[in-house]
Design a protein around this motif. Structure first.
Motif, PDB file in Angstrom:
ATOM      1  N   PRO A  73       0.815  -1.223   0.000  1.00 38.67           N
ATOM      2  CA  PRO A  73       0.000   0.000   0.000  1.00 38.67           C
ATOM      3  C   PRO A  73       0.853   1.280   0.000  1.00 38.67           C
ATOM      4  CG  PRO A  73      -0.917  -1.583   1.528  1.00 38.67           C
ATOM      5  CD  PRO A  73       0.422  -2.119   1.088  1.00 38.67           C
ATOM      6  N   ALA A  74       1.964   1.279   0.703  1.00 34.51           N
ATOM      7  CA  ALA A  74       2.854   2.447   0.700  1.00 34.51           C
ATOM      8  C   ALA A  74       3.507   2.612  -0.666  1.00 34.51           C
ATOM      9  CB  ALA A  74       3.918   2.308   1.790  1.00 34.51           C
ATOM     10  N   LEU A  75       3.894   1.505  -1.281  1.00 38.83           N
ATOM     11  CA  LEU A  75       4.471   1.568  -2.624  1.00 38.83           C
ATOM     12  C   LEU A  75       3.452   2.129  -3.616  1.00 38.83           C
ATOM     13  CD1 LEU A  75       6.262  -1.891  -2.633  1.00 38.83           C
ATOM     14  CD2 LEU A  75       7.396   0.353  -2.632  1.00 38.83           C
ATOM     15  N   TYR A  76       2.230   1.665  -3.499  1.00 35.30           N
ATOM     16  CA  TYR A  76       1.156   2.155  -4.367  1.00 35.30           C
ATOM     17  C   TYR A  76       0.955   3.654  -4.171  1.00 35.30           C
ATOM     18  CZ  TYR A  76      -3.511   2.964  -6.230  1.00 35.30           C
ATOM     19  OH  TYR A  76      -4.574   3.482  -6.925  1.00 35.30           O
ATOM     20  N   SER A  77       0.963   4.094  -2.934  1.00 33.14           N
ATOM     21  CA  SER A  77       0.785   5.507  -2.620  1.00 33.14           C
ATOM     22  C   SER A  77       1.914   6.343  -3.208  1.00 33.14           C
ATOM     23  CB  SER A  77       0.722   5.693  -1.104  1.00 33.14           C
ATOM     24  OG  SER A  77       0.580   7.044  -0.782  1.00 33.14           O
ATOM     25  N   LYS A  78       3.148   5.853  -3.097  1.00 30.25           N
ATOM     26  CA  LYS A  78       4.294   6.580  -3.651  1.00 30.25           C
ATOM     27  C   LYS A  78       4.176   6.685  -5.165  1.00 30.25           C
ATOM     28  CE  LYS A  78       8.240   8.668  -3.493  1.00 30.25           C
ATOM     29  NZ  LYS A  78       8.352   9.991  -2.867  1.00 30.25           N
ATOM     30  N   VAL A  79       3.805   5.606  -5.821  1.00 32.08           N
ATOM     31  CA  VAL A  79       3.671   5.619  -7.278  1.00 32.08           C
ATOM     32  C   VAL A  79       2.554   6.562  -7.703  1.00 32.08           C
ATOM     33  CG1 VAL A  79       3.048   4.196  -9.286  1.00 32.08           C
ATOM     34  CG2 VAL A  79       4.725   3.372  -7.629  1.00 32.08           C
ATOM     35  N   LYS A  80       1.483   6.591  -6.948  1.00 32.61           N
ATOM     36  CA  LYS A  80       0.386   7.515  -7.251  1.00 32.61           C
ATOM     37  C   LYS A  80       0.880   8.960  -7.153  1.00 32.61           C
ATOM     38  CE  LYS A  80      -4.396   8.452  -6.021  1.00 32.61           C
ATOM     39  NZ  LYS A  80      -5.516   8.117  -5.172  1.00 32.61           N
ATOM     40  N   GLU A  81       1.652   9.266  -6.119  1.00 32.14           N
ATOM     41  CA  GLU A  81       2.248  10.595  -5.978  1.00 32.14           C
ATOM     42  C   GLU A  81       3.143  10.911  -7.177  1.00 32.14           C
ATOM     43  OE1 GLU A  81       5.986  12.561  -3.625  1.00 32.14           O
ATOM     44  OE2 GLU A  81       4.930  10.951  -2.604  1.00 32.14           O
ATOM     45  N   LEU A  82       3.993   9.962  -7.553  1.00 30.03           N
ATOM     46  CA  LEU A  82       4.917  10.161  -8.661  1.00 30.03           C
ATOM     47  C   LEU A  82       4.188  10.405  -9.978  1.00 30.03           C
ATOM     48  CD1 LEU A  82       7.480   7.405  -7.671  1.00 30.03           C
ATOM     49  CD2 LEU A  82       7.929   9.868  -7.717  1.00 30.03           C
ATOM     50  N   LYS A  83       3.135   9.659 -10.211  1.00 36.25           N
ATOM     51  CA  LYS A  83       2.349   9.848 -11.443  1.00 36.25           C
ATOM     52  C   LYS A  83       1.757  11.252 -11.482  1.00 36.25           C
ATOM     53  CE  LYS A  83       1.354   5.029 -12.427  1.00 36.25           C
ATOM     54  NZ  LYS A  83       2.498   4.846 -13.260  1.00 36.25           N
ATOM     55  N   GLY A  84       1.309  11.753 -10.334  1.00 38.41           N
ATOM     56  CA  GLY A  84       0.784  13.105 -10.252  1.00 38.41           C
ATOM     57  C   GLY A  84       1.840  14.162 -10.536  1.00 38.41           C
ATOM     58  N   LEU A  85       3.104  13.810 -10.298  1.00 36.39           N
ATOM     59  CA  LEU A  85       4.209  14.728 -10.559  1.00 36.39           C
ATOM     60  C   LEU A  85       4.791  14.561 -11.960  1.00 36.39           C
ATOM     61  CD1 LEU A  85       6.031  14.403  -7.114  1.00 36.39           C
ATOM     62  CD2 LEU A  85       4.702  16.357  -7.935  1.00 36.39           C
ATOM     63  N   GLY A  86       4.217  13.642 -12.738  1.00 34.82           N
ATOM     64  CA  GLY A  86       4.665  13.459 -14.114  1.00 34.82           C
ATOM     65  C   GLY A  86       5.583  12.274 -14.355  1.00 34.82           C
ATOM     66  N   TYR A  87       5.896  11.506 -13.323  1.00 36.36           N
ATOM     67  CA  TYR A  87       6.742  10.325 -13.481  1.00 36.36           C
ATOM     68  C   TYR A  87       5.848   9.122 -13.803  1.00 36.36           C
ATOM     69  CZ  TYR A  87      10.168  13.211 -10.955  1.00 36.36           C
ATOM     70  OH  TYR A  87      11.009  14.215 -10.548  1.00 36.36           O
ATOM     71  N   LYS A  88       5.325   9.070 -14.991  1.00 35.33           N
ATOM     72  CA  LYS A  88       4.308   8.082 -15.369  1.00 35.33           C
ATOM     73  C   LYS A  88       4.861   6.665 -15.520  1.00 35.33           C
ATOM     74  CE  LYS A  88       1.088  11.319 -16.384  1.00 35.33           C
ATOM     75  NZ  LYS A  88       0.427  11.791 -15.223  1.00 35.33           N
ATOM     76  N   TYR A  89       6.144   6.510 -15.725  1.00 33.97           N
ATOM     77  CA  TYR A  89       6.758   5.228 -16.048  1.00 33.97           C
ATOM     78  C   TYR A  89       7.312   4.490 -14.833  1.00 33.97           C
ATOM     79  CZ  TYR A  89      10.500   8.580 -15.848  1.00 33.97           C
ATOM     80  OH  TYR A  89      11.325   9.598 -15.432  1.00 33.97           O
ATOM     81  N   ILE A  90       7.288   5.092 -13.655  1.00 30.57           N
ATOM     82  CA  ILE A  90       7.812   4.439 -12.451  1.00 30.57           C
ATOM     83  C   ILE A  90       6.701   3.626 -11.797  1.00 30.57           C
ATOM     84  CG2 ILE A  90       8.814   4.809 -10.164  1.00 30.57           C
ATOM     85  CD1 ILE A  90      10.111   7.359 -11.229  1.00 30.57           C
ATOM     86  N   ASN A  91       7.003   2.361 -11.490  1.00 32.14           N
ATOM     87  CA  ASN A  91       6.008   1.495 -10.863  1.00 32.14           C
ATOM     88  C   ASN A  91       6.475   1.047  -9.474  1.00 32.14           C
ATOM     89  OD1 ASN A  91       7.698  -0.839 -11.145  1.00 32.14           O
ATOM     90  ND2 ASN A  91       7.039  -1.029 -13.266  1.00 32.14           N
ATOM     91  N   GLU A  92       5.644   0.268  -8.822  1.00 36.58           N
ATOM     92  CA  GLU A  92       5.918  -0.172  -7.453  1.00 36.58           C
ATOM     93  C   GLU A  92       7.221  -0.961  -7.356  1.00 36.58           C
ATOM     94  OE1 GLU A  92       2.956  -0.336  -8.930  1.00 36.58           O
ATOM     95  OE2 GLU A  92       1.497   0.588  -7.581  1.00 36.58           O
ATOM     96  N   LYS A  93       7.465  -1.828  -8.321  1.00 39.36           N
ATOM     97  CA  LYS A  93       8.693  -2.637  -8.315  1.00 39.36           C
ATOM     98  C   LYS A  93       9.926  -1.754  -8.447  1.00 39.36           C
ATOM     99  CE  LYS A  93       7.757  -7.085  -8.166  1.00 39.36           C
ATOM    100  NZ  LYS A  93       8.296  -7.983  -7.168  1.00 39.36           N
ATOM    101  N   ASP A  94       9.825  -0.678  -9.228  1.00 42.47           N
ATOM    102  CA  ASP A  94      10.942   0.250  -9.373  1.00 42.47           C
ATOM    103  C   ASP A  94      11.288   0.896  -8.032  1.00 42.47           C
ATOM    104  OD1 ASP A  94      11.152  -0.149 -12.166  1.00 42.47           O
ATOM    105  OD2 ASP A  94       9.680   1.434 -12.568  1.00 42.47           O
ATOM    106  N   VAL A  95      10.269   1.350  -7.309  1.00 41.82           N
ATOM    107  CA  VAL A  95      10.490   1.973  -6.005  1.00 41.82           C
ATOM    108  C   VAL A  95      11.127   0.955  -5.056  1.00 41.82           C
ATOM    109  CG1 VAL A  95       9.407   3.081  -4.010  1.00 41.82           C
ATOM    110  CG2 VAL A  95       8.563   3.584  -6.320  1.00 41.82           C
ATOM    111  N   TRP A  96      10.583  -0.243  -5.019  1.00 45.60           N
ATOM    112  CA  TRP A  96      11.096  -1.320  -4.160  1.00 45.60           C
ATOM    113  C   TRP A  96      12.559  -1.610  -4.497  1.00 45.60           C
ATOM    114  CZ3 TRP A  96       9.869  -4.121   0.030  1.00 45.60           C
ATOM    115  CH2 TRP A  96      10.535  -5.327   0.236  1.00 45.60           C
ATOM    116  N   ASN A  97      12.862  -1.825  -5.780  1.00 45.57           N
ATOM    117  CA  ASN A  97      14.229  -2.170  -6.182  1.00 45.57           C
ATOM    118  C   ASN A  97      15.214  -1.047  -5.878  1.00 45.57           C
ATOM    119  OD1 ASN A  97      13.501  -4.719  -7.077  1.00 45.57           O
ATOM    120  ND2 ASN A  97      13.054  -3.997  -9.136  1.00 45.57           N
ATOM    121  N   TYR A  98      14.793   0.189  -6.060  1.00 46.92           N
ATOM    122  CA  TYR A  98      15.648   1.328  -5.726  1.00 46.92           C
ATOM    123  C   TYR A  98      16.000   1.316  -4.239  1.00 46.92           C
ATOM    124  CZ  TYR A  98      16.811   6.093  -4.368  1.00 46.92           C
ATOM    125  OH  TYR A  98      17.411   7.194  -3.805  1.00 46.92           O
TER     126      TYR A  98
END
Length: 93
Positions: A19-44
């Motif tokens: 759920p936190a990963l989903y929330s972060k990705v939702k924030e990122l999409k709102g900022l224009g980072y449309k290509y970053i997904n939950e797995k990307d955040v996790w792997n980073y």
């Protein structure tokens, strides 16, 4: 009574913080980072924040997810995608 939460494997931990990963990705999409997904955040975070740390609390993981640096995350994802494309190009040649 112990307040320690333990996970049997990484998949179980991932599902717990999803759920936190989903929330972060939702924030990122709102900022224009449309290509970053939950797995990307996790792997980073696994690669740069958590690699050498031990005994992290669940709250630490959630905090790291929600407050990770968007620019550094974007750079990581861009580099990973570029490296993936280079590997594909090299296979074709």
């Amino acid at each position: 009574m112990s307040n320690t939460i333990e996970f049997k494997n990484v998949t179980e931990l991932y599902k717990r913080v999803e759920p936190a990963l989903y929330s972060k990705v939702k924030e990122l999409k709102g900022l224009g980072y449309k290509y970053i997904n939950e797995k990307d955040v996790w792997n980073y975070l696994v690669t740069y924040n958590w690699k050498n740390k031990r005994d992290l609390q669940l709250s630490d993981l959630i905090s790291d997810i929600l407050y990770c640096d968007n620019n550094k995350l974007n750079d990581y994802v861009s580099n990973e995608k570029n490296n993936s494309n280079k590997d594909i190009d090299e296979e074709i040649l």
